[in-house]
Write a protein that holds these residues in place. Structure first.
Motif, mmCIF file in Angstrom:
data_model
loop_
_atom_site.group_PDB
_atom_site.id
_atom_site.type_symbol
_atom_site.label_atom_id
_atom_site.label_comp_id
_atom_site.label_asym_id
_atom_site.label_seq_id
_atom_site.Cartn_x
_atom_site.Cartn_y
_atom_site.Cartn_z
ATOM 1 N N LYS A 137 0.847 -1.198 0.000
ATOM 2 C CA LYS A 137 0.000 0.000 0.000
ATOM 3 C C LYS A 137 0.877 1.240 0.000
ATOM 4 N N SER A 138 0.249 2.353 -0.353
ATOM 5 C CA SER A 138 0.942 3.632 -0.245
ATOM 6 C C SER A 138 1.157 3.950 1.236
ATOM 7 N N GLN A 139 2.049 4.848 1.521
ATOM 8 C CA GLN A 139 2.396 5.147 2.906
ATOM 9 C C GLN A 139 1.189 5.604 3.713
ATOM 10 N N ASP A 140 0.256 6.313 3.065
ATOM 11 C CA ASP A 140 -0.948 6.761 3.773
ATOM 12 C C ASP A 140 -2.047 5.702 3.789
ATOM 13 N N GLU A 141 -1.759 4.532 3.195
ATOM 14 C CA GLU A 141 -2.676 3.379 3.147
ATOM 15 C C GLU A 141 -3.945 3.655 2.344
ATOM 16 N N GLN A 142 -3.921 4.693 1.517
ATOM 17 C CA GLN A 142 -5.090 5.012 0.711
ATOM 18 C C GLN A 142 -5.113 4.235 -0.609
ATOM 19 N N THR A 143 -3.959 3.742 -1.041
ATOM 20 C CA THR A 143 -3.865 3.029 -2.317
ATOM 21 C C THR A 143 -3.267 1.652 -2.089
ATOM 22 N N THR A 144 -3.943 0.635 -2.632
ATOM 23 C CA THR A 144 -3.404 -0.722 -2.608
ATOM 24 C C THR A 144 -2.936 -1.063 -4.006
#
Length: 229
Positions: free
Chosen positions: A60-67
């Motif tokens: 995931k992206s660091q902000d966990e918004q994108t897998t």
């Protein structure tokens, strides 16, 4: 072409049957079946997780918004633990990523001569010749068998650990050991052996990696195997 006959295989089984047989258990690698997560960024378009045999990989992206998607954004080798960035994908070369995965239990190594981290070993309760039988009363993970009074190429082995055998340990590996040599002057009737009780570990006949088993003083684990020669 020379072949090993059925009677020859039965003779091998008969020879093994006469020797001391123990089942050793051990901690294995504490990382097996463990959940891991960490932040990574790609260097030379590759990440090395530092683990082999991985499963359930999620990036995931660091902000966990994108897998991110395997095969589109990255490729992963589950055996080596190497992850490669796909340049045409959605992961930038300098992006910081949150990577999570589970360390898979690896296949058994045919060249192994001992357990990774043995805790102790117990003497076999029963070693008998047997034959395959769908209605047999010897039940193992590999099928059902019936005991045989005549030598066969199959040996059924049963081991029952006791309540006080290493409670609190986590078991991840099992090994049938042949020809264990024990120290002199051990208590009569002792069937579970550790450390200084053992002067020669003997030969590793069968190796099995198992799902983590947490030992408690309230349980007695029984293991049954059929070894075919």
């Amino acid at each position: 072409m020379a072949i090993l006959t059925q009677s020859g295989r039965a003779a091998m089984a008969a020879s093994i049957k006469t020797q001391p047989i123990h089942l050793a258990w051990g901690n294995g690698n504490p990382d097996w079946e463990d959940d891991k997560s960490a932040e990574f960024s790609f260097a030379d378009d590759q990440i090395d997780l530092g683990q082999t045999y991985i499963k359930e990989l999620v990036i995931k992206s660091q902000d966990e918004q994108t897998t991110y998607t395997q095969g589109v954004d990255y490729n992963a080798d589950s055996v080596t633990g190497l992850i490669s960035r796909i340049p045409a994908g959605n992961i930038g070369s300098s992006d910081t990523l949150l990577v999570s995965y589970v360390v898979d239990t690896p296949p058994e190594d045919i060249s192994a001569g001992q357990l990774i981290a043995e805790i102790g070993r117990r003497m076999a309760d029963e070693v008998v010749f047997c034959v395959p039988d769908e209605q047999g009363d010897l039940v193992t993970p590999t099928g059902r068998f019936t005991a045989s009074e005549q030598p066969t190429n199959n040996l059924h082995m049963r081991f029952t650990f006791d309540f006080e055998d290493s409670p609190g340990e986590i078991i991840r590996e099992l090994g049938i050991m042949v020809n264990t040599a024990l120290a002199e002057n051990l208590p009569e009737g002792q069937k579970y052996f550790q450390g200084a009780d053992i002067t020669d570990p003997g030969i590793l006949l069968v190796l099995e990696h198992t799902v983590p088993l947490v030992r408690t003083a309230a349980t007695r684990e029984t293991f049954s195997f059929v070894v075919t020669f």
